[in-house]
Write an enzyme that holds these catalytic residues in place. Structure first.
Site, PDB file in Angstrom:
ATOM      1  N   GLN A 101      -4.483  -5.522   6.999  1.00  0.00           N
ATOM      2  CA  GLN A 101      -5.612  -6.433   6.505  1.00  0.00           C
ATOM      3  C   GLN A 101      -5.617  -7.817   6.876  1.00  0.00           C
ATOM      4  O   GLN A 101      -6.141  -8.721   6.493  1.00  0.00           O
ATOM      5  CB  GLN A 101      -5.573  -6.452   4.718  1.00  0.00           C
ATOM      6  CG  GLN A 101      -5.537  -5.081   4.053  1.00  0.00           C
ATOM      7  CD  GLN A 101      -7.065  -4.773   3.967  1.00  0.00           C
ATOM      8  OE1 GLN A 101      -8.005  -5.263   4.276  1.00  0.00           O
ATOM      9  NE2 GLN A 101      -7.252  -3.467   3.599  1.00  0.00           N
ATOM     10  N   HIS A 159       0.903  -0.997  -0.029  1.00  0.00           N
ATOM     11  CA  HIS A 159      -0.159   0.045  -0.045  1.00  0.00           C
ATOM     12  C   HIS A 159       0.992   1.274   0.175  1.00  0.00           C
ATOM     13  O   HIS A 159       1.833   1.099   0.610  1.00  0.00           O
ATOM     14  CB  HIS A 159      -0.825  -0.058   1.327  1.00  0.00           C
ATOM     15  CG  HIS A 159      -1.861   0.978   1.448  1.00  0.00           C
ATOM     16  ND1 HIS A 159      -1.686   2.374   1.835  1.00  0.00           N
ATOM     17  CD2 HIS A 159      -3.144   1.035   1.344  1.00  0.00           C
ATOM     18  CE1 HIS A 159      -3.032   3.012   1.722  1.00  0.00           C
ATOM     19  NE2 HIS A 159      -3.794   2.106   1.505  1.00  0.00           N
ATOM     20  N   LYS A 161     -10.490  -1.001  10.444  1.00  0.00           N
ATOM     21  CA  LYS A 161     -10.480  -2.007   9.576  1.00  0.00           C
ATOM     22  C   LYS A 161     -11.126  -3.401  10.284  1.00  0.00           C
ATOM     23  O   LYS A 161     -10.894  -4.162   9.810  1.00  0.00           O
ATOM     24  CB  LYS A 161      -9.328  -2.280   8.748  1.00  0.00           C
ATOM     25  CG  LYS A 161      -9.082  -1.164   7.840  1.00  0.00           C
ATOM     26  CD  LYS A 161      -7.810  -1.566   6.964  1.00  0.00           C
ATOM     27  CE  LYS A 161      -7.336  -0.409   6.025  1.00  0.00           C
ATOM     28  NZ  LYS A 161      -7.994   0.063   5.001  1.00  0.00           N
ATOM     29  N   ASP A 179       2.818  -4.658   7.977  1.00  0.00           N
ATOM     30  CA  ASP A 179       1.849  -3.860   8.016  1.00  0.00           C
ATOM     31  C   ASP A 179       0.323  -4.858   8.074  1.00  0.00           C
ATOM     32  O   ASP A 179       0.247  -5.745   7.135  1.00  0.00           O
ATOM     33  CB  ASP A 179       1.560  -3.364   6.719  1.00  0.00           C
ATOM     34  CG  ASP A 179       0.373  -2.694   6.209  1.00  0.00           C
ATOM     35  OD1 ASP A 179      -0.716  -2.685   6.884  1.00  0.00           O
ATOM     36  OD2 ASP A 179       0.578  -2.089   5.255  1.00  0.00           O
ATOM     37  N   CYS A 215      -4.593   2.321  -3.940  1.00  0.00           N
ATOM     38  CA  CYS A 215      -3.456   2.873  -3.249  1.00  0.00           C
ATOM     39  C   CYS A 215      -2.334   1.823  -3.227  1.00  0.00           C
ATOM     40  O   CYS A 215      -1.321   1.799  -2.416  1.00  0.00           O
ATOM     41  CB  CYS A 215      -3.816   3.326  -1.788  1.00  0.00           C
ATOM     42  SG  CYS A 215      -4.817   4.497  -1.466  1.00  0.00           S
TER      43      CYS A 215
END
Ligand code: 7TS
Length: 407
Positions: free
Chosen positions: A204, A124, A227, A201, A365
């Site tokens: 997700q 991202h 999220k 990261d 993104c």
């Protein structure tokens, strides 16, 4: 919870029960942000109605209550990702700020020309641009792990790129654009062998399963509250104590100091050293409520449900020659990124919206990986555990309608 009762679960999410453009809403944009259960809405509401006050400062009852709940929320996050210590949980605005914090507080003072930062081609933008800026500031070099045509990381190239020059590997746990689940434990293992640190990261990953930072053995882990069924504007950076201790403050102001005078200032202890200014107190409390909400479920069961939705989707998509699937990793989260042959993704998105179906279209993104696949973007349907097989059917019925207009 014994059995998986989807209708009961959906009752917990009031926003799902509405009409959009005259049709029952089908919300399939969960990778962008997830919806909030009543438990989260109530926790935020109760905070503002009953105990709103600034934390760590007032010598009064409400401030004391707000501080306790705020710090209890930190403990909840600590347990959620199994961090060894509560002071290793830094509140941020989200994944983006967490990554920028590491770049500026960890990298800026210690990286030198010749040092290397390794990211992947499927990142991202929030895990690309902070490192480009850091590279400009320090003279360190940014290197990119390639991605295979099937959307899996090229692990052989990764091993080759690793060297004693590598200071940091920063990779996405689960790709938002492709759904790929990366082999992060192996990445951490190899990176540590050459003495590099690893930032994952987790924006997700946390929405789908319970992450354990000790099992992963990563040095930093970033995720966003919004999220994972919590409020927007709150996020988390986990960092190992020994690294956080060495790092310079990220921003300066109230709360991050121990003593200020014009002859010099000393900094507060962890985690406050990195939390200048009044934090998002309601956000932290709301995020803890989201985590508590999830705790009533067997998350494996929720994940299995999402995977059933993904399988049904891929089966339908596979039988349709006009659908081009983008991202074919073997291990993947419930993200369906695709193109309808001959149609622009934005047009597909608009026509689906007219039928009450919310998807995301565009580059997500992640422009570099779109460039690699030679496409301007995709249509992306992303599932959460409150989605249903009926909604998968609605998506494909919606796509049939798109075809009559667009092809
Ligand atoms: N990393 C990944 C993998 C993401 O998917 C996102 C947001 C971010 C970082 C940034 O998170 P933020 O909360 O700080 O904004 N991804 C998306 C998306 O896929 N659609 O909208 C936002």
């Amino acid at each position: 919870m014994g059995s998986f009762d989807i209708e009961r679960i959906r009752q917990d999410f009031p926003i799902l029960h509405q009409q959009v453009n005259g049709k029952p809403l089908v919300y399939l944009d969960n990778a962008a942000t997830t919806q909030k259960p009543v438990a989260v809405l109530d926790a935020v509401n109760r905070y503002y109605r009953e105990i709103n006050s600034n934390v760590h400062r007032g010598a009064h009852r409400l401030s004391d209550l707000a501080t306790r709940e705020f710090e209890a929320a930190r403990d909840t996050v600590q347990r959620f990702i199994n961090a060894p210590h509560s002071h290793e949980i830094i509140w941020t605005r989200g994944t983006t700020e967490s990554i920028n914090l590491v770049a500026q507080a960890f990298g800026r003072n210690s990286f030198r020309p010749g040092d290397e930062i390794l990211i992947s081609a499927m990142e991202h933008h929030s895990n690309i641009v902070p490192w480009q800026i850091l590279a400009q500031q320090t003279g360190a070099q940014l290197k990119v792990i390639p991605v295979h045509a099937d959307a899996e990381l090229d692990m052989e190239a990764f091993s080759r790129l690793l060297s004693e020059r590598t200071r940091l590997v920063s990779v996405v746990h689960v790709s938002n654009a492709l759904g790929t689940v990366n082999p992060v434990r192996e990445i951490v293992r190899q990176a540590h062998e050459v003495g590099a640190r690893v930032l994952l990261d987790g924006a997700q990953a946390t929405p789908h399963w319970n992450v354990d930072v000790q099992t992963l053995d990563c040095d930093f882990y970033a995720f966003s509250g919004h999220k994972v069924f919590g409020p927007t504007g709150i996020g988390v950076l986990y960092g190992r104590t020994e690294l956080l201790e060495q790092m310079a403050p990220y921003q300066a102001g109230g709360e991050m100091i121990e003593k200020v005078s014009f002859s010099g200032t000393t900094y507060n202890t962890l985690p406050y050293k990195f939390e200048a200014g009044t934090p998002h107190i309601a956000g932290a409390i709301g995020l803890a409520a989201a985590i508590d909400y999830l705790a009533q479920f067997d998350r494996e069961q929720l994940l299995a449900h999402e995977q059933r939705l993904l399988e049904a989707t891929l089966e339908r998509a596979g039988a349709d020659p006009q659908i081009q699937l983008i991202g074919r990793a073997r291990d993947r989260a419930s993200v369906f990124s695709f193109l309808l042959e001959g149609a622009h993704p934005n047009d597909v998105g608009t026509l689906l919206d007219q039928q009450g179906i919310a998807v995301r279209t565009g580059h997500h993104c992640a422009m570099p990986i779109m460039d690699q696949f030679n496409i301007p973007g995709t249509v992306r349907a992303s599932f959460a555990f409150y989605n249903t097989l009926d909604e998968v059917e609605r998506l494909f019925a919606g796509l049939e309608k798109c075809k009559t207009f667009l092809l």
